[in-house]
Design a protein around this motif. Structure first.
Motif, mmCIF file in Angstrom:
data_model
loop_
_atom_site.group_PDB
_atom_site.id
_atom_site.type_symbol
_atom_site.label_atom_id
_atom_site.label_comp_id
_atom_site.label_asym_id
_atom_site.label_seq_id
_atom_site.Cartn_x
_atom_site.Cartn_y
_atom_site.Cartn_z
ATOM 1 N N PHE A 83 0.835 -1.197 0.000
ATOM 2 C CA PHE A 83 0.000 0.000 0.000
ATOM 3 C C PHE A 83 0.872 1.251 0.000
ATOM 4 O O PHE A 83 0.642 2.189 -0.768
ATOM 5 N N LEU A 84 1.895 1.286 0.851
ATOM 6 C CA LEU A 84 2.709 2.489 0.989
ATOM 7 C C LEU A 84 3.545 2.777 -0.253
ATOM 8 O O LEU A 84 3.677 3.933 -0.666
ATOM 9 N N THR A 85 4.117 1.739 -0.871
ATOM 10 C CA THR A 85 4.890 1.995 -2.091
ATOM 11 C C THR A 85 3.977 2.408 -3.237
ATOM 12 O O THR A 85 4.320 3.286 -4.033
ATOM 13 N N ARG A 86 2.797 1.801 -3.314
ATOM 14 C CA ARG A 86 1.853 2.198 -4.354
ATOM 15 C C ARG A 86 1.347 3.629 -4.115
ATOM 16 O O ARG A 86 1.185 4.405 -5.061
ATOM 17 N N LEU A 87 1.086 3.968 -2.860
ATOM 18 C CA LEU A 87 0.631 5.318 -2.547
ATOM 19 C C LEU A 87 1.687 6.340 -2.939
ATOM 20 O O LEU A 87 1.374 7.373 -3.563
ATOM 21 N N TYR A 88 2.938 6.065 -2.599
ATOM 22 C CA TYR A 88 4.033 6.980 -2.949
ATOM 23 C C TYR A 88 4.116 7.148 -4.465
ATOM 24 O O TYR A 88 4.199 8.272 -4.976
ATOM 25 N N ASP A 89 4.082 6.030 -5.195
ATOM 26 C CA ASP A 89 4.175 6.111 -6.657
ATOM 27 C C ASP A 89 2.952 6.814 -7.249
ATOM 28 O O ASP A 89 3.067 7.564 -8.221
ATOM 29 N N TRP A 90 1.784 6.558 -6.677
ATOM 30 C CA TRP A 90 0.556 7.187 -7.160
ATOM 31 C C TRP A 90 0.647 8.707 -7.053
ATOM 32 O O TRP A 90 0.221 9.438 -7.951
ATOM 33 N N LEU A 91 1.232 9.171 -5.968
ATOM 34 C CA LEU A 91 1.306 10.604 -5.721
ATOM 35 C C LEU A 91 2.503 11.263 -6.395
ATOM 36 O O LEU A 91 2.442 12.440 -6.754
#
Length: 321
Positions: free
Chosen positions: A277-285
């Motif tokens: 979740f955290l790596t995807r959130l970072y990449d998403w943003l």
């Protein structure tokens, strides 16, 4: 796999001149994935994968990744091999990035894996864990609890742009996992990213594992937790216990889990869900506009995290008594 850095034919031909690869026929970028820039090359000697290691990859880690692939292949695991240059080095440079040529592995990844495939993945994962024994180099998992905290600090202020209330929820989950994360489970080399697009099949036969660029030393059962998250949830967010049972039994057929590993599995699955979740959130943003990369929905892993928060024992994943 992804493309962040463009290359041109002139520079690529000069790069290939340092290898025994024949002449370049064609090349194209590979858009799937989020970490490095990857290209499929066709030469007169056959197909190859070119990887350019982006800034998020520490160049000092590359001997671990490339050496691990050789170690595993030498012991019979089907995985790609880094090709040596004419001077014997495994790394070159292209477009200002460290770069390597990797052998092409036949097969394709599955968009709709079935229990039979999950069983094969479990067996291959356990096989990798055993065959990685004796690998001399070590690499700490940069994406364990301390790494999660660092990632969250970079995204926290914008998290509620993705879903209202997200900041408070993740604060609480990080605090819980930081306090309760296991300390003494069996450790070794783990793949740490064995998603469906990193496993190739020919028909129903697993033909190999790829993309070892998150590999590190950590709890072996944590690797199984990553795979349960990656392979055993359906598109509607439900956990498929038949797939989970098949994967766990495939793993246990090659390597046994200790009582401590079994007891920790719900917590490990919870941590795995938070990590992605955290790596995807970072990449998403943070992924720059125009990058040839497929951004992945972080909320998929938030839903998985919430499922694991309600799990009582490993039996809920399909582990038989």
């Amino acid at each position: 796999m992804a493309v962040y850095t463009d290359i041109n034919e002139v520079d690529l031909k000069a790069f290939l001149a340092e290898y025994h690869t024949g002449s370049l026929l064609s090349f194209k970028g590979i858009a799937e994935g989020v970490e490095n820039s990857n290209f499929l090359l066709h030469t007169t000697e056959g197909a190859l994968i070119l990887t350019l290691y982006e800034k998020r990859v520490d160049k000092g880690d590359l001997p671990f990744f490339l050496g691990l692939m050789h170690h595993l292949a030498d012991r019979g695991l089907n995985c790609p091999l880094p090709l040596p240059r004419r001077d014997g080095a495994l790394l070159g440079e292209l477009s200002g990035r460290p770069a390597a040529l990797i052998s092409f592995l036949e097969g394709m990844w599955l968009r709709k894996p079935e229990p039979v495939h999950c069983a094969a993945v479990g067996k291959a994962l356990a096989d990798m864990h055993l065959k990685s024994e004796g690998f001399a180099l070590k690499r700490a998992n940069a994406l364990s609890v301390a790494g999660w905290q660092e990632l969250w600090a970079k995204s926290q202020d914008r998290a509620d742009e993705v879903q209202a209330g997200l900041g408070e929820e993740i604060d609480g989950e990080l605090a819980f996992l930081s306090q309760n994360w296991p300390q003494d489970l069996t450790s070794g080399v783990i793949h740490a990213d064995l998603f469906p697009d990193n496993v190739f099949f020919i028909g129903n036969t697993l033909s190999g594992l790829i993309d070892f660029y998150f590999a590190c030393n950590d709890f072996l059962a944590y690797d199984l937790a990553i795979c349960l998250n990656a392979w055993c949830f359906e598109k509607d967010g439900s956990y498929n216990i038949t797939k989970g049972k098949a994967m766990i039994e495939g793993y246990l057929g090659t390597r046994a889990l200790s009582a401590q590993e079994i007891a920790a599995l719900p917590l490990l699955c919870r941590g795995s869900a938070l990590r992605f979740f955290l790596t995807r959130l970072y990449d998403w943003l943070m992924t720059p506009a125009g990058a040839l990369v497929v951004k992945k929905d972080p909320l998929e892993y938030l839903r998985k995290l919430r499922f694991h928060q309600a799990v009582a024992t490993a039996a809920d994943y399909g582990l038989q008594a």
